[in-house]
Design an enzyme around this catalytic site. Structure first.
Site, short mmCIF file in Angstrom:
data_model
loop_
_atom_site.label_atom_id
_atom_site.label_comp_id
_atom_site.label_asym_id
_atom_site.label_seq_id
_atom_site.Cartn_x
_atom_site.Cartn_y
_atom_site.Cartn_z
N CYS A 124 0.79 -1.26 -0.02
CA CYS A 124 0.02 0.10 -0.07
C CYS A 124 0.66 1.34 0.02
O CYS A 124 0.25 2.29 -0.13
CB CYS A 124 -0.94 0.13 1.11
SG CYS A 124 -2.05 -1.39 1.11
N HIS A 264 -2.50 6.75 5.09
CA HIS A 264 -3.05 5.44 4.09
C HIS A 264 -4.25 5.16 5.00
O HIS A 264 -4.29 4.96 6.32
CB HIS A 264 -2.05 4.29 4.22
CG HIS A 264 -2.62 2.99 3.64
ND1 HIS A 264 -3.63 2.93 2.58
CD2 HIS A 264 -2.71 1.76 4.20
CE1 HIS A 264 -3.92 1.68 2.34
NE2 HIS A 264 -3.47 1.07 3.16
N ASN A 294 -10.34 0.58 2.48
CA ASN A 294 -9.04 0.41 2.11
C ASN A 294 -8.74 0.12 0.65
O ASN A 294 -9.00 -0.86 0.20
CB ASN A 294 -8.53 -0.62 3.00
CG ASN A 294 -6.69 -0.60 2.61
OD1 ASN A 294 -6.21 -0.23 1.79
ND2 ASN A 294 -6.04 -1.40 3.64
N1 ACO Z 1 -17.57 -8.98 11.72
C1 ACO Z 1 -17.38 -9.67 12.99
N2 ACO Z 1 -16.69 -10.11 13.59
C2 ACO Z 1 -15.41 -10.06 13.16
C3 ACO Z 1 -15.22 -9.45 11.86
C4 ACO Z 1 -16.16 -9.00 11.23
N3 ACO Z 1 -16.09 -8.50 10.05
N4 ACO Z 1 -13.88 -9.70 11.67
C5 ACO Z 1 -13.21 -10.34 12.61
N5 ACO Z 1 -14.26 -10.60 13.57
C6 ACO Z 1 -14.20 -11.19 14.83
C7 ACO Z 1 -13.23 -12.34 14.93
O1 ACO Z 1 -13.47 -13.52 14.38
C8 ACO Z 1 -12.61 -12.37 16.47
O2 ACO Z 1 -13.58 -13.13 16.80
P1 ACO Z 1 -13.21 -14.17 18.10
O3 ACO Z 1 -12.76 -13.24 19.27
O4 ACO Z 1 -14.38 -14.85 18.41
O5 ACO Z 1 -12.36 -15.00 17.63
C9 ACO Z 1 -13.15 -10.79 16.80
O6 ACO Z 1 -13.88 -10.36 15.73
C10 ACO Z 1 -11.96 -10.12 17.00
O7 ACO Z 1 -11.16 -10.07 16.01
P2 ACO Z 1 -9.57 -9.25 15.90
O8 ACO Z 1 -8.91 -9.65 14.83
O9 ACO Z 1 -9.13 -9.38 17.41
O10 ACO Z 1 -10.05 -7.80 15.76
P3 ACO Z 1 -9.49 -6.47 15.86
O11 ACO Z 1 -10.04 -5.43 16.74
O12 ACO Z 1 -7.91 -6.77 15.84
O13 ACO Z 1 -9.82 -5.87 14.56
C11 ACO Z 1 -9.06 -5.93 12.23
C12 ACO Z 1 -9.36 -6.62 13.23
C13 ACO Z 1 -10.01 -4.63 11.60
C14 ACO Z 1 -8.50 -6.68 10.77
C15 ACO Z 1 -7.70 -4.86 12.58
O14 ACO Z 1 -6.83 -5.72 13.08
C16 ACO Z 1 -6.90 -4.17 11.55
O15 ACO Z 1 -7.36 -3.35 10.98
N6 ACO Z 1 -5.63 -4.66 11.30
C17 ACO Z 1 -5.02 -3.85 10.32
C18 ACO Z 1 -5.25 -4.43 8.99
C19 ACO Z 1 -4.70 -3.46 8.02
O16 ACO Z 1 -4.02 -2.56 8.00
N7 ACO Z 1 -4.64 -4.26 6.80
C20 ACO Z 1 -4.14 -3.58 5.40
C21 ACO Z 1 -2.77 -3.10 5.55
S1 ACO Z 1 -1.93 -3.36 4.06
C22 ACO Z 1 -2.94 -2.81 3.19
O17 ACO Z 1 -3.68 -1.83 3.29
C23 ACO Z 1 -3.29 -3.48 1.77
#
Ligand code: ACO
Length: 337
Positions: A124, A264, A294
């Site tokens: 990205c 970003h 994103n």
């Molecule tokens: N809806 C409902 N529940 C969900 C969803 C969803 N869409 N997605 C995940 N969950 C659940 C998980 O299964 C988990 O359940 P569990 O506790 O029963 O196992 C719970 O929610 C918590 O999941 P986490 O992964 O701990 O959630 P978190 O608060 O970390 O958020 C997220 C997840 C949004 C992906 C976050 O970690 C994030 O934004 N990370 C960075 C991602 C990023 O920047 N990506 C792109 C970078 S590179 C590029 O841009 C190409």
């Protein structure tokens, strides 16, 4: 290597951004619509990411068609034609096809003529890498008019049954026209970085030389984007903060002198944590993740174009563009408008 510092008031790479443009596909997909076929909710997506809706490419569109539309808008505003371009750099993560990539398709669709064109792949952060490369080429006299764009269609590579990834991404393209400059505007500081120990945090495993496509790779879902969201989240803030401080240092500027921060758009919570860490007032931070999600390499040029078209950027203002992503490539570019 310690970078050459910009003398106060003098750009490291003099240039003018003479036009910006962006394109978002017509089709929108809201959180509520996602919740109709996924175990998720508007509330979860909004509170964890800040995203409300995203644009999705139609089956007839490809990243090149989006890139061409964004490029045409930027060229029109720059009062330039495609034949004027002697350089086109296309930041994208997933090329149109393995060979020859996206840039030739965009050059053909634009009617570019004889200039150089190539794809740049740096997750990205690809748009920032391409921006810095184009700036350096203009400065070195290797080009006079360049078009840098990011175009991305990750909707074609996410697993629509995986709620942890598919809700995060949207499609789109953004472009800037850069022209050789002699005045005070241009790139004042650049910090391009990478931490390859984190390359496993975001990847599409199959379809390349390492793991060519086979019925087995398709069955195992290895052509889908896989992401360790938590690991990326933890790394992102530190990476962008470090690169922003380094690029400002090279520009001989302080954080207080930044007029606009364009981060970003990966997660609103990442942006908020970055802003808190850098102590930049919220009013100076560009956020559109709620509407576009994103869009990877297109994220910064789309946000920049919206800011410019909104009449908010004034000549002489300082813009800090910062990104992180797959690789893990990251970086910051400081621009004086
Ligand atoms: N809806 C409902 N529940 C969900 C969803 C969803 N869409 N997605 C995940 N969950 C659940 C998980 O299964 C988990 O359940 P569990 O506790 O029963 O196992 C719970 O929610 C918590 O999941 P986490 O992964 O701990 O959630 P978190 O608060 O970390 O958020 C997220 C997840 C949004 C992906 C976050 O970690 C994030 O934004 N990370 C960075 C991602 C990023 O920047 N990506 C792109 C970078 S590179 C590029 O841009 C190409």
């Amino acid at each position: 290597m310690s970078p050459r510092r910009s003398e106060k008031g003098k750009p490291l790479l003099p240039l003018k951004v003479t036009g910006t443009g962006s394109f978002l596909p017509e089709k929108r997909l809201t959180n509520d619509e996602l919740a109709q076929f996924l175990d998720t909710s508007d509330e979860w997506i909004r509170t964890r990411t800040g995203i409300r809706t995203r644009h999705i490419l139609s089956p007839e569109e490809i990243p090149a068609t989006m890139g061409i539309r964004a490029a045409q808008r930027a060229l029109t505003r720059a009062k330039r034609s495609p034949e004027d371009l002697d350089l086109l750099l296309v930041a994208t993560n997933v090329p149109e096809e393995p060979i020859p990539g996206t840039a030739p398709h965009i050059a053909l669709g634009l009617g570019m003529g004889k200039g150089a064109f190539a794809d740049v792949s740096a997750g990205c952060a690809g748009f920032l890498y391409a921006l810095a490369m184009a700036g350096a080429m203009l400065h070195a006299g290797m080009a006079e008019t360049a078009l840098v764009l990011g175009t991305e269609a990750l909707s074609r590579f996410v697993n629509w049954q995986d709620r942890a990834t598919c809700v995060l991404f949207g499609d789109g393209a953004g472009a800037v026209v850069l022209e050789k400059g002699q005045g005070a505007s241009g790139i004042l500081g650049v910090a391009l970085r990478g931490d390859a120990t984190k390359l496993g945090l975001l990847r599409i495993e199959a379809g390349g030389v390492r793991l060519p496509a086979s019925s087995e790779t398709v069955r195992a879902g290895k052509h889908f984007l896989q992401m360790e969201g938590k690991g990326l989240f933890r790394a992102a803030v530190g990476m962008m903060a470090e690169a922003t401080r380094a690029a400002l240092n090279q520009a001989s500027l302080s954080l207080a002198e930044v007029d606009w921060l364009i981060p970003h758009q990966a997660n609103l919570r990442i942006i908020e944590a970055l802003v808190k860490r850098l102590r930049i007032p919220e009013g100076k931070v560009v956020v559109n993740i709620d509407r576009v999600a994103n869009t990877s390499t297109a994220s910064i040029p789309i946000a920049l174009d919206e800011l410019v078209q909104g009449g908010k950027v004034e000549s002489g203002q300082i813009l800090a563009l910062t990104a992180f992503g797959a690789g893990a490539c990251y970086g910051t570019v400081i621009l004086r408008w």
